[in-house]
Write a protein that holds these residues in place. Structure first.
Motif, PDB file in Angstrom:
ATOM      1  N   CYS A 240       0.842  -1.216   0.000  1.00  0.00           N
ATOM      2  CA  CYS A 240       0.000   0.000   0.000  1.00  0.00           C
ATOM      3  C   CYS A 240       0.866   1.250   0.000  1.00  0.00           C
ATOM      4  N   ALA A 241       1.895   1.255   0.838  1.00  0.00           N
ATOM      5  CA  ALA A 241       2.795   2.412   0.916  1.00  0.00           C
ATOM      6  C   ALA A 241       3.560   2.603  -0.382  1.00  0.00           C
ATOM      7  N   ALA A 242       4.027   1.487  -0.969  1.00  0.00           N
ATOM      8  CA  ALA A 242       4.830   1.572  -2.192  1.00  0.00           C
ATOM      9  C   ALA A 242       4.007   2.079  -3.368  1.00  0.00           C
ATOM     10  N   GLY A 243       2.783   1.548  -3.515  1.00  0.00           N
ATOM     11  CA  GLY A 243       1.937   1.994  -4.617  1.00  0.00           C
ATOM     12  C   GLY A 243       1.627   3.476  -4.533  1.00  0.00           C
ATOM     13  N   ALA A 244       1.316   3.946  -3.320  1.00  0.00           N
ATOM     14  CA  ALA A 244       1.024   5.376  -3.131  1.00  0.00           C
ATOM     15  C   ALA A 244       2.262   6.221  -3.394  1.00  0.00           C
ATOM     16  N   CYS A 245       3.406   5.728  -2.954  1.00  0.00           N
ATOM     17  CA  CYS A 245       4.667   6.460  -3.128  1.00  0.00           C
ATOM     18  C   CYS A 245       4.981   6.660  -4.607  1.00  0.00           C
ATOM     19  N   LEU A 246       4.899   5.585  -5.379  1.00  0.00           N
ATOM     20  CA  LEU A 246       5.200   5.680  -6.809  1.00  0.00           C
ATOM     21  C   LEU A 246       4.147   6.511  -7.536  1.00  0.00           C
ATOM     22  N   SER A 247       2.880   6.353  -7.136  1.00  0.00           N
ATOM     23  CA  SER A 247       1.805   7.135  -7.741  1.00  0.00           C
ATOM     24  C   SER A 247       2.025   8.627  -7.528  1.00  0.00           C
ATOM     25  N   TYR A 248       2.386   9.004  -6.308  1.00  0.00           N
ATOM     26  CA  TYR A 248       2.626  10.414  -5.978  1.00  0.00           C
ATOM     27  C   TYR A 248       3.794  10.959  -6.796  1.00  0.00           C
ATOM     28  N   ALA A 249       4.860  10.162  -6.909  1.00  0.00           N
ATOM     29  CA  ALA A 249       6.034  10.620  -7.652  1.00  0.00           C
ATOM     30  C   ALA A 249       5.704  10.828  -9.128  1.00  0.00           C
ATOM     31  N   CYS A 250       5.001   9.865  -9.720  1.00  0.00           N
ATOM     32  CA  CYS A 250       4.639   9.999 -11.141  1.00  0.00           C
ATOM     33  C   CYS A 250       3.662  11.153 -11.356  1.00  0.00           C
ATOM     34  N   GLU A 251       2.764  11.341 -10.414  1.00  0.00           N
ATOM     35  CA  GLU A 251       1.766  12.405 -10.526  1.00  0.00           C
ATOM     36  C   GLU A 251       2.427  13.779 -10.465  1.00  0.00           C
ATOM     37  N   THR A 252       3.377  13.965  -9.569  1.00  0.00           N
ATOM     38  CA  THR A 252       4.036  15.266  -9.450  1.00  0.00           C
ATOM     39  C   THR A 252       5.005  15.513 -10.598  1.00  0.00           C
ATOM     40  N   GLN A 253       5.648  14.452 -11.103  1.00  0.00           N
ATOM     41  CA  GLN A 253       6.612  14.630 -12.189  1.00  0.00           C
ATOM     42  C   GLN A 253       5.952  14.579 -13.566  1.00  0.00           C
ATOM     43  N   MET A 254       4.670  14.149 -13.572  1.00  0.00           N
ATOM     44  CA  MET A 254       3.876  14.118 -14.803  1.00  0.00           C
ATOM     45  C   MET A 254       4.549  13.300 -15.900  1.00  0.00           C
ATOM     46  N   THR A 255       5.124  12.166 -15.467  1.00  0.00           N
ATOM     47  CA  THR A 255       5.742  11.210 -16.377  1.00  0.00           C
ATOM     48  C   THR A 255       5.708   9.856 -15.710  1.00  0.00           C
ATOM     49  N   ASP A 256       5.991   8.798 -16.456  1.00  0.00           N
ATOM     50  CA  ASP A 256       5.865   7.455 -15.877  1.00  0.00           C
ATOM     51  C   ASP A 256       7.102   6.999 -15.107  1.00  0.00           C
ATOM     52  N   LEU A 257       8.183   7.800 -15.101  1.00  0.00           N
ATOM     53  CA  LEU A 257       9.400   7.459 -14.352  1.00  0.00           C
ATOM     54  C   LEU A 257       9.846   6.029 -14.659  1.00  0.00           C
ATOM     55  N   ASN A 258       9.965   5.709 -15.949  1.00  0.00           N
ATOM     56  CA  ASN A 258      10.258   4.335 -16.326  1.00  0.00           C
ATOM     57  C   ASN A 258      11.685   3.888 -16.012  1.00  0.00           C
ATOM     58  N   TYR A 259      12.537   4.797 -15.555  1.00  0.00           N
ATOM     59  CA  TYR A 259      13.873   4.374 -15.134  1.00  0.00           C
ATOM     60  C   TYR A 259      13.846   3.693 -13.765  1.00  0.00           C
ATOM     61  N   ILE A 260      12.717   3.804 -13.056  1.00  0.00           N
ATOM     62  CA  ILE A 260      12.554   3.049 -11.808  1.00  0.00           C
ATOM     63  C   ILE A 260      12.103   1.658 -12.221  1.00  0.00           C
ATOM     64  N   ARG A 261      13.034   0.714 -12.308  1.00  0.00           N
ATOM     65  CA  ARG A 261      12.792  -0.576 -12.941  1.00  0.00           C
ATOM     66  C   ARG A 261      12.306  -1.653 -11.982  1.00  0.00           C
ATOM     67  N   ASN A 262      12.558  -1.507 -10.695  1.00  0.00           N
ATOM     68  CA  ASN A 262      12.121  -2.523  -9.725  1.00  0.00           C
ATOM     69  C   ASN A 262      12.172  -1.942  -8.329  1.00  0.00           C
ATOM     70  N   PHE A 263      11.752  -2.718  -7.372  1.00  0.00           N
ATOM     71  CA  PHE A 263      11.905  -2.315  -5.979  1.00  0.00           C
ATOM     72  C   PHE A 263      12.333  -3.528  -5.168  1.00  0.00           C
ATOM     73  N   SER A 264      12.933  -3.295  -4.037  1.00  0.00           N
ATOM     74  CA  SER A 264      13.439  -4.376  -3.205  1.00  0.00           C
ATOM     75  C   SER A 264      12.740  -4.362  -1.859  1.00  0.00           C
ATOM     76  N   THR A 265      12.899  -5.446  -1.146  1.00  0.00           N
ATOM     77  CA  THR A 265      12.296  -5.593   0.176  1.00  0.00           C
ATOM     78  C   THR A 265      13.393  -5.689   1.218  1.00  0.00           C
ATOM     79  N   LYS A 266      13.361  -4.818   2.185  1.00  0.00           N
ATOM     80  CA  LYS A 266      14.347  -4.856   3.270  1.00  0.00           C
ATOM     81  C   LYS A 266      13.691  -5.486   4.490  1.00  0.00           C
ATOM     82  N   ILE A 267      14.244  -6.614   4.915  1.00  0.00           N
ATOM     83  CA  ILE A 267      13.728  -7.328   6.083  1.00  0.00           C
ATOM     84  C   ILE A 267      14.696  -7.119   7.227  1.00  0.00           C
ATOM     85  N   SER A 268      14.196  -6.653   8.368  1.00  0.00           N
ATOM     86  CA  SER A 268      15.057  -6.263   9.487  1.00  0.00           C
ATOM     87  C   SER A 268      15.916  -7.409   9.982  1.00  0.00           C
TER      88      SER A 268
END
Length: 880
Positions: A240-268
């Motif tokens: 939920c946090a990741a989807g909102a984060c990427l949505s906000y970034a694309c919305e403010t930059q008004m582009t799809d930010l396709n250079y963001i190719r993946n995301f990783s998971t950090k487990i404590s």
């Protein structure tokens, strides 16, 4: 603005402002960004720009106006964003000369503190994170996402919410986000907590945090049918946090930010946990006094040569490893460069010439990379061949991690040659101003340039011939955008002007004229120059499009260059500062011989090293007593920092070190009042202590300094002792613990708890003088030398002398006047905390009671003598 109403341009402004009401709208008008109304007042106040007015607003009032030149726009916008403002950029999106009526304008980008990508705004090599937090009330956790749009780094995590904000604050302290988005419906408490930590908070639509929306948004962006491949199965709140984060970034930059190719998971569980308190107390990233990186662990270890390396080192230090195999691999890499100074030195020399190609890659993908960015990329890639050649003649086997990094680094020869062929050596910052494309790259551009250049040569020749023909030596041919080319003559020479000259303009100092032949040439030159500028920018944009497919390769190369930088950096520091390679064990042992504090030893001469010997089965807890200023706090921090450095993969300041892997370091060091939240010193101390006791494991390292000093002596002593007993446990092994105290009676616990050992810092007394030897030795001490420290601090001698008298009086009170013996500790504490007499039933003295029971007439002399000895013994006199 006219009396009839807003002009067409102002109607555009009102329309855009209605769409983006929570931004400062930078509205392009020609060569300026103009701001109006309340925006103008903000800009004037925050940027110290003169506030003027233009026309009237819809209410008939004067319209405030403040503007900045477009060429300096980035600088002014950066200042606003750093102050927490969101800035909307409204550009002219068509050529004014081709516009039919009012020129079209549109908002092309919204710049927020967490979505900065421009090099001028970023300013340094550190990461600039946009954070997203989703409070999952059902599962009592926070889903977290971090995105750095300047590099494309994107990862998710989660933390426990049942204990309040402590775990969340640790993540914030570790990554220091520039902005955090939270759902509109979030509690005010979450927002207030974030703001208290200096994070700019933005409320974002609840629908963006919806699990289905967020999951679908991520899958669409990454072009996958499932997110399982990213290791986030079951992490719904983080998705939920990741989807909102990427949505906000694309919305403010008004582009799809396709250079963001993946995301990783950090487990404590994959890393040592360093919470916000520990990061602060150990000064991992910032010095407590200055608030900057100087005199912090990161500050003294960061001699990296590239911005990429600096960012990676910061992540390593704040998230040390807990896998022996992974730690040893890093140590192998550092050890390789440690043992081979020639390769290390050559590599660092090449890396020193590297630019921040990771951020350049993001700007290329975004489409706003400047010509100098491309040349910086080309110059950096040219060094890769030299870097790889350094390892061709390696005298020893290259470690796995170094080999992997070298394999993933590409010099991208095609891109280097393309940029070298297309872009001139010293281009301007902005591609729109021209002078970017190298001669010979595009034939059509060269032909237009020839027309423009030959036209300018004709103008120079025409000026000279007209001077000779008219005899007016001061005659000049000039140009401006309003009147085009003109012949300028001073008033004193106007009588010599030929009759065929056609007057265009009268100025203060003379007259301006034209001729038909000049007008013909003007049209040819102007058209050529205009076409050159437009064609050159078009060619530059095509060049950017040719490079975009290589963005992912550039990003991979950048990250692996950064890794090599970190390994070589840690090796260089270890070599120059006499650090040694630690032995890493899957155990609970901690054995350090002649350890040194890595930061303190950089700032003082003749640092005194100390040993540490801790393990969960024998020396689990060290109670450390000693004088103020003897070095207790420095020593405990030293041990913790050595563990962090070792598990980061760095060599450590010691003669030898065996590090049993630590899963988490807890610290309770120093005291301060949290005035902002109304919490006292003692309350802060207890909250931090509660966090430790509720989360500690047998693999943890606990650093406790002066527990219980924030309350009454008896309460503090009782809490401190109970904490030690809790950490010691009974049969179960507890965490390795360093416990510094001024409750000297705590040393008696050594006799009661089998895994507790007493140590103290040695002091040499010579008359009234005291020398702190700063050496930790076994055993306990019962003196703090507080008055001696006060004397060293410059306390007036009158106060010092009075303190000595009071100390002597208080020491005498600690002895029973009847027996002359020292009273039990609990009695002393009662007297200190309760100076008034305690009203309680008086108990008869056992010696007196026995004496009363004796009948003198019924005992003989021998029995009487034996009774006398017995009574004396009970009275406390053993000298018989």
């Amino acid at each position: 603005m006219s009396k009839e109403g807003p002009t067409p341009a102002m109607r555009q402004f009102y329309e855009m402002k209605k769409k983006y009401p929570d931004t400062v709208l930078f509205f392009q008008m020609g060569d300026f960004y103009e701001t109006f109304g309340e925006d103008a007042e903000v800009v004037s106040r925050e940027l110290e720009i003169t506030l003027t007015s233009r026309g009237r607003d819809v209410n008939g009032e004067k319209m405030p106006l403040a503007g900045v030149p477009i060429h300096a726009g980035e600088m002014y916008i950066a200042r606003l964003v750093r102050k927490g403002y969101r800035v909307a950029i409204c550009d002219q999106v068509e050529d004014p000369k081709k516009a039919k009526g009012i020129v079209k304008r549109d908002v092309v980008r919204i710049i927020t503190p967490g979505t900065i990508i421009d090099s001028e705004m970023l300013g340094n090599s550190g990461s600039s994170y946009l954070m997203s937090v989703f409070p999952d009330k059902k599962n009592k956790e926070y889903g977290i996402a971090f995105l750095d749009i300047s590099t494309g780094e994107f990862f998710i995590s989660s933390c426990n919410a049942s204990s309040g904000f402590s775990d969340l604050n640790s993540e914030i302290s570790k990554y220091q986000p520039a902005e955090c988005i939270i759902p509109v419906s979030s509690s005010s408490g979450l927002s207030e907590n974030l703001k208290k930590l200096g994070v700019i908070v933005t409320s974002y639509s609840d629908s963006a945090f919806d699990l289905k929306f967020a999951g679908d948004y991520l899958k669409n962006h990454f072009h996958v049918s499932s997110l399982e491949g990213y290791g986030c199965l079951g992490m719904d709140s983080s998705i939920c946090a990741a989807g909102a984060c990427l949505s906000y970034a694309c919305e403010t930059q008004m582009t799809d930010l396709n250079y963001i190719r993946n995301f990783s998971t950090k487990i404590s569980s994959n890393n040592m946990i360093l919470d916000a308190v520990t990061l602060r107390n150990l000064e991992i990233l910032e010095n407590i006094k200055s608030g900057g990186p100087d005199s912090s662990l990161f500050g003294i270890l960061n001699e990296t040569k590239t911005p990429m390396g600096s960012r990676i080192l910061k992540k390593f230090i704040t998230s040390p490893l807990v896998s022996k195999a992974e730690i040893d691999r890093r140590l192998d890499s550092v050890g390789y460069f440690y043992d081979l100074p020639m390769i290390r030195s050559s590599l660092r020399e090449h890396l020193h010439k590297f630019y921040d190609i990771e951020r350049i890659a993001s700007r290329i993908s975004y489409g706003n990379a400047g010509p100098r960015d491309l040349n910086a990329l080309k110059d950096s890639l040219e060094k890769i061949t030299d870097i790889k050649s350094d390892f061709d003649s390696s005298p020893s086997e290259i470690p796995y991690l170094v080999t992997e990094s070298l394999r993933k680094i590409s010099d991208m020869e095609d891109i280097r040659k393309l940029i070298a062929k297309a872009v001139c050596d010293e281009p301007p910052v902005n591609a729109r101003v021209g002078g970017v494309i190298r001669e010979g790259y595009a034939l059509s551009l060269d032909e237009l340039r020839d027309i423009s250049v030959s036209g300018k040569d004709w103008i120079a020749s025409f000026q000279q011939s007209e001077r000779e023909r008219t005899g007016i030596k001061s005659l000049k041919v000039g140009y401006n955008k309003v009147f085009g080319y003109f012949i300028e003559v001073t008033k004193s020479n106007s009588k010599n002007v030929p009759p065929e000259y056609v007057r265009k303009q009268t100025t203060v100092n003379g007259e301006r004229y034209t001729l038909p032949v000049l007008q013909e040439k003007e049209s040819l030159i102007a058209n050529a120059e205009e076409k050159v500028s437009a064609l050159e920018y078009e060619i530059y944009q095509e060049l950017i499009e040719k490079i975009k497919p290589y963005v992912e390769t550039i990003q991979t190369t950048a990250r692996n260059i950064g890794l090599l930088d970190v390994y070589a950096n840690l090796a260089a520091i270890s070599h120059s500062r006499n650090y040694i390679r630690p032995v890493i064990e899957d155990s609970k042992r901690l054995l350090i011989n002649n350890g040194r504090h890595p930061v303190v030893e950089r700032n003082i001469q003749n640092f005194v090293p100390n040993d540490a010997d801790l393990d969960s089965s024998d020396n689990q807890i060290l109670i450390i007593t000693g004088a103020n200023m003897a070095g207790k706090s420095t020593y405990m921090r030293e041990v913790a920092l050595i563990c962090i450095m070792a598990q980061t993969g760095c060599f450590v300041p010691a003669d030898t070190a065996v590090i049993g892997i630590v899963d988490r370091i807890f610290t309770r060091v120093g005291a301060f009042d949290d005035l902002a939240s109304g919490q006292s010193t003692f309350m802060v101390e207890m909250l931090e202590l509660a966090n430790i006791l509720n989360n500690v494991t047998p693999e943890s390292l606990v650093i406790l300094d002066e527990i219980g000093r924030g309350t009454s002596t008896l309460d503090g002593f009782s809490i401190a002792k109970a904490v030690l007993e809790f950490l010691h446990g009974t049969k179960q092994e507890g965490p390795r613990t360093l416990f510094a105290t001024h409750f000297h009676e705590m040393v008696e616990i050594e006799a009661d708890l089998k895994r507790v050992r007493n140590y103290h810092f040695a002091v040499r007394e010579t008359g009234d003088d005291v020398v702190f030897l700063r050496k930790l030795i076994p055993g306990a001490t019962d003196r703090s030398y507080g008055i001696h420290v006060a004397k060293l601090a410059g306390i007036p001698s009158k106060v010092i002398k009075r303190s000595e008298i009071i100390l002597k009086e208080e020491q005498e009170k600690q002895y029973d006047p009847k027996s002359g013996r020292k009273m039990p500790r609990y009695t002393q504490l009662l007297l200190i905390d309760n100076p008034e007499p305690v009203s309680s039933p008086r108990k008869e003295d056992p010696v007196l009671k026995k004496l009363k029971s004796i009948d003198p007439n019924s005992v003989n002399p021998r029995e009487a003598l034996a009774l006398l000895y017995e009574l004396k013994k009970e009275a406390g006199d053993d000298n018989n």
